[in-house]
Design a protein around this motif. Sequence first.
Motif, PDB file in Angstrom:
ATOM      1  N   GLY A 269       0.875  -1.257   0.108  1.00  0.00           N
ATOM      2  CA  GLY A 269      -0.048   0.075   0.006  1.00  0.00           C
ATOM      3  C   GLY A 269       0.913   1.182   0.050  1.00  0.00           C
ATOM      4  O   GLY A 269       0.280   2.408  -0.024  1.00  0.00           O
ATOM      5  N   ASP A 270       2.064   1.179   0.079  1.00  0.00           N
ATOM      6  CA  ASP A 270       2.869   2.149   0.153  1.00  0.00           C
ATOM      7  C   ASP A 270       4.103   2.095  -1.160  1.00  0.00           C
ATOM      8  O   ASP A 270       3.718   2.683  -2.165  1.00  0.00           O
ATOM      9  CB  ASP A 270       3.838   2.042   1.481  1.00  0.00           C
ATOM     10  CG  ASP A 270       4.879   3.172   1.574  1.00  0.00           C
ATOM     11  OD1 ASP A 270       4.614   4.324   0.876  1.00  0.00           O
ATOM     12  OD2 ASP A 270       5.667   3.575   2.433  1.00  0.00           O
TER      13      ASP A 270
ATOM     14  N   ALA B  33       1.659  -1.778  -4.571  1.00  0.00           N
ATOM     15  CA  ALA B  33       0.370  -1.779  -4.384  1.00  0.00           C
ATOM     16  C   ALA B  33      -0.347  -2.759  -5.352  1.00  0.00           C
ATOM     17  O   ALA B  33       0.521  -3.142  -6.050  1.00  0.00           O
ATOM     18  CB  ALA B  33      -0.049  -0.257  -4.332  1.00  0.00           C
TER      19      ALA B  33
ATOM     20  N   GLN C 249     -12.015   6.168   2.236  1.00  0.00           N
ATOM     21  CA  GLN C 249     -11.368   4.910   2.291  1.00  0.00           C
ATOM     22  C   GLN C 249      -9.930   5.336   1.260  1.00  0.00           C
ATOM     23  O   GLN C 249      -8.691   4.934   1.840  1.00  0.00           O
ATOM     24  CB  GLN C 249     -11.964   4.043   1.114  1.00  0.00           C
ATOM     25  CG  GLN C 249     -13.436   3.450   1.715  1.00  0.00           C
ATOM     26  CD  GLN C 249     -13.832   2.240   1.045  1.00  0.00           C
ATOM     27  OE1 GLN C 249     -13.132   1.481   0.714  1.00  0.00           O
ATOM     28  NE2 GLN C 249     -15.099   2.276   0.820  1.00  0.00           N
ATOM     29  N   ILE C 250      -9.831   6.257   0.522  1.00  0.00           N
ATOM     30  CA  ILE C 250      -8.548   6.771  -0.271  1.00  0.00           C
ATOM     31  C   ILE C 250      -7.723   7.423   0.995  1.00  0.00           C
ATOM     32  O   ILE C 250      -6.517   7.065   1.086  1.00  0.00           O
ATOM     33  CB  ILE C 250      -8.923   7.477  -1.428  1.00  0.00           C
ATOM     34  CG1 ILE C 250      -9.594   6.689  -2.400  1.00  0.00           C
ATOM     35  CG2 ILE C 250      -7.424   7.729  -1.981  1.00  0.00           C
ATOM     36  CD1 ILE C 250      -9.900   7.506  -3.763  1.00  0.00           C
TER      37      ILE C 250
ATOM     38  N   GLU D 141      -7.874   7.136   4.147  1.00  0.00           N
ATOM     39  CA  GLU D 141      -7.132   6.236   4.786  1.00  0.00           C
ATOM     40  C   GLU D 141      -5.938   5.650   4.544  1.00  0.00           C
ATOM     41  O   GLU D 141      -4.862   5.425   5.368  1.00  0.00           O
ATOM     42  CB  GLU D 141      -8.147   5.255   5.373  1.00  0.00           C
ATOM     43  CG  GLU D 141      -7.732   4.285   6.468  1.00  0.00           C
ATOM     44  CD  GLU D 141      -8.701   3.038   6.672  1.00  0.00           C
ATOM     45  OE1 GLU D 141      -9.687   3.020   5.998  1.00  0.00           O
ATOM     46  OE2 GLU D 141      -8.459   2.207   7.816  1.00  0.00           O
ATOM     47  N   ALA D 142      -6.062   5.203   3.089  1.00  0.00           N
ATOM     48  CA  ALA D 142      -4.821   4.680   2.747  1.00  0.00           C
ATOM     49  C   ALA D 142      -3.484   5.457   2.920  1.00  0.00           C
ATOM     50  O   ALA D 142      -2.306   5.073   2.968  1.00  0.00           O
ATOM     51  CB  ALA D 142      -4.963   4.282   0.993  1.00  0.00           C
TER      52      ALA D 142
ATOM     53  N   CYS E  36      -2.315   5.954   6.774  1.00  0.00           N
ATOM     54  CA  CYS E  36      -1.734   4.419   7.024  1.00  0.00           C
ATOM     55  C   CYS E  36      -0.372   4.462   6.809  1.00  0.00           C
ATOM     56  O   CYS E  36       0.319   3.869   7.609  1.00  0.00           O
ATOM     57  CB  CYS E  36      -2.229   3.485   6.289  1.00  0.00           C
ATOM     58  SG  CYS E  36      -3.673   2.475   6.788  1.00  0.00           S
ATOM     59  N   HIS E  37       0.202   5.276   6.037  1.00  0.00           N
ATOM     60  CA  HIS E  37       1.539   5.070   5.388  1.00  0.00           C
ATOM     61  C   HIS E  37       2.211   6.637   5.588  1.00  0.00           C
ATOM     62  O   HIS E  37       3.432   6.577   5.638  1.00  0.00           O
ATOM     63  CB  HIS E  37       1.612   4.691   4.244  1.00  0.00           C
ATOM     64  CG  HIS E  37       1.380   3.248   3.977  1.00  0.00           C
ATOM     65  ND1 HIS E  37       2.192   2.411   4.511  1.00  0.00           N
ATOM     66  CD2 HIS E  37       0.339   2.806   3.527  1.00  0.00           C
ATOM     67  CE1 HIS E  37       1.561   1.192   4.156  1.00  0.00           C
ATOM     68  NE2 HIS E  37       0.466   1.309   3.593  1.00  0.00           N
TER      69      HIS E  37
ATOM     70  N   MET F 239      -6.695   4.493  -5.257  1.00  0.00           N
ATOM     71  CA  MET F 239      -6.167   4.078  -3.994  1.00  0.00           C
ATOM     72  C   MET F 239      -4.984   3.405  -4.117  1.00  0.00           C
ATOM     73  O   MET F 239      -4.166   3.719  -2.910  1.00  0.00           O
ATOM     74  CB  MET F 239      -7.383   2.882  -3.323  1.00  0.00           C
ATOM     75  CG  MET F 239      -7.499   2.970  -1.885  1.00  0.00           C
ATOM     76  SD  MET F 239      -8.510   1.768  -1.249  1.00  0.00           S
ATOM     77  CE  MET F 239      -9.809   2.428  -1.539  1.00  0.00           C
TER      78      MET F 239
ATOM     79  N   ASN G  21      -0.235   6.729  -2.705  1.00  0.00           N
ATOM     80  CA  ASN G  21       1.006   6.819  -2.161  1.00  0.00           C
ATOM     81  C   ASN G  21       2.355   6.756  -3.024  1.00  0.00           C
ATOM     82  O   ASN G  21       3.392   6.679  -2.417  1.00  0.00           O
ATOM     83  CB  ASN G  21       1.247   5.847  -1.004  1.00  0.00           C
ATOM     84  CG  ASN G  21       0.340   6.134   0.102  1.00  0.00           C
ATOM     85  OD1 ASN G  21       0.383   7.428   0.561  1.00  0.00           O
ATOM     86  ND2 ASN G  21      -0.352   5.258   0.694  1.00  0.00           N
TER      87      ASN G  21
END
Lengths: 337, 367
Positions: A98-99, A102, A121-122, A124-125, A128-129, A176, A180
Amino acid sequence: MTPHPTNVTGTPAEALLKVRDLRITFGNSAEVISGVDLAVTPGETLAIVGESGSGKSVTSLAVMGLLGAKGVRIEGAAEFDGQRLNLAHPDSLTGLRGDRMAMIFQEPMTSLNPAFRIGDQIAEAVRCHRDVTEAEARARALDIMRKVGISAPERRMRQYPHELSGGMRQRVMIAMALVNEPALLIADEPTTALDVTIQAQILDLISQLQRDRGMAVVFITHDLGVVAQVAHRVAVMYAGRIAETGTVEQVFNDPQHPYTIGLLGSIPSLTGPRTRLATVPGSVPSPAEMPKGCRFSTRCPFAQPKCAEQPRLRELAAGHRAACHYAPLELSFGTAA
Amino acid sequence: MSDDTILSARGLTRHFQGAGAPFRKPPPVRAVDGVSLDIRRGETFAIVGESGSGKSTLARLLARLLEPTAGSVAFEGREIAGLSGKALKELRRDVQFIFQDPFSSLNPRASVGTLIGEPLETHFPQMSAAERRDRVAELLTQVGLRPEHMGRYPHEFSGGQRQRIGIARALASRPTLVIGDEPVSALDVSVQAQVVNLLADLREALGLTLIVIAHDLAVIRHMSNRVAVMYLGTLVELGDTDEIFATPRHPYTRALLAAIPEPVPGLDRPAEAIGGEIPSPAAPPPGCRFHTRCPYARERCRIDVPELLDDAGDGHPVACHFWREIAAENPFAPPAHRDEDGPAAARIALYRRAVAQAESPTPTTGK
């Protein structure tokens, strides 16, 4: 098991992701993946192509550290951007996923949380990082939504997944995954559930984003048409092994493995004479009834007694390898027919 | 209608009333909206379109698995809407359906013998149990399975084999018309080719008429004699398969053809790409339904509904006001040929010969 060549496909010097001798076993069954080597460089698209049961999705899940259930044994060496990955312990990949790397999936509806708004949701991604404020995360979400061609992104951010069409959901998935700015994107059949006109839009989008960002892409698909359009290099998988690998031109214009040849012959063409389709008789054997030696031998029209020995992935031209004792076929079978 | 016509639809329409919010009646979903076509005896007729085009609803209307809101269907010259009793049973015998998903369309608790024997019991009640067994064995052989498979259950078979079971079941009543709703789209490409070839062989051997619904244009080109292209519940173009693929007239057909990725590396896709997505059939756009996505749309397209007209008089009708001008200004560039002389073509030919040789001594089965 046969000893495996230590060389890696592609250009190991610059490879962003290298996987060597990947082996995966579920429970007490035979190996589902048996000695797969992969490498992908920045800015390159590697397509992994194969039918149901070829192991293409399992391979990508293992690389992403998403295959962590009990009873799964993963062996093999992997390196990502010069850093060793411990594939046997999927938890160790959580920080990367996710970082820096992906993934997008076939069915966006089951990959998005139906209870949360798209924008949340996007964002939050991002959070998270990245150590950013909520406002900054939302700004990045909005920015990436625009880049993947989502119309009226401010309004879409407040919508729920069920309010979007299939093509739009796939764009949200891509947004999403890319928010990142990952160095590696794994796309598992991202257009299979879409109509052909929408598929064309999404393929163009992925290619364009890749060029802009110099991303490495691993594209998993069963559709050879899609491969020809998006990939630089191809690995054809059959029953957990690589049957053939090379540049897209090598594999399509000079196919060497009987499985690749059968697959290419079984695609109906849009032009030229309408000849009877070639077929690959039968279907992929289950792991329990996997033949010894060459796993394609039970379906191969050229199979010989020697095929009970596992063929090596032999180099036939620079970067072009096939796992067949008899490649090129015309040397052994050219006049016999 | 000539003797050549086996099935004929006129103004066929089906609206679905959605369950809307309380106190408010939502607009009906116009899944099929005024479709007329004639199916010729012995041909394979393909209906193509994207999700939401109404092609599956149309197929079900043609087989009377759904009742139309308006319009009519005649099978062998007889209106099928009012049929009941014996006449309906005859229709069910003569017109059979193959479903897309071989996993959900077979009862998992019935053996293959039961699954294929059931339509025999219904349509040929005078058959003895032994005769029925023989006929099931014959049907299994016909679709490339083995008579021994009779005692097995659907879960023991692969997707391609299950689709063969579905086909055997459809053929049991000796139908003259078989309608397949995406009969190969759930299958892997190599298995898909097996089933495409099987359907072609069966049509030939049994003198069937086939109607095939599909979204994959390459498969359709391979299987069919004529093609109808659907968009949002209406037909936009109809014609001989070779004609449609060489000189598509409707901008939607052109876009569909251009969007298919051909397995040829380094191909530039023709610049026919269309943006956007198919609008909701509950609120189709006014005028030409395709105008919201059409790269050639003009003012008239927003107001005037184009009819499916054979104004060239060559049996290739199209529902577009401007197709002549579009064809004159932007002739359709078909995708490049696959290389017919390279090593790939030679090896495919070698492979074909080897498969034919391997198959010839004993007729192979699906396994």
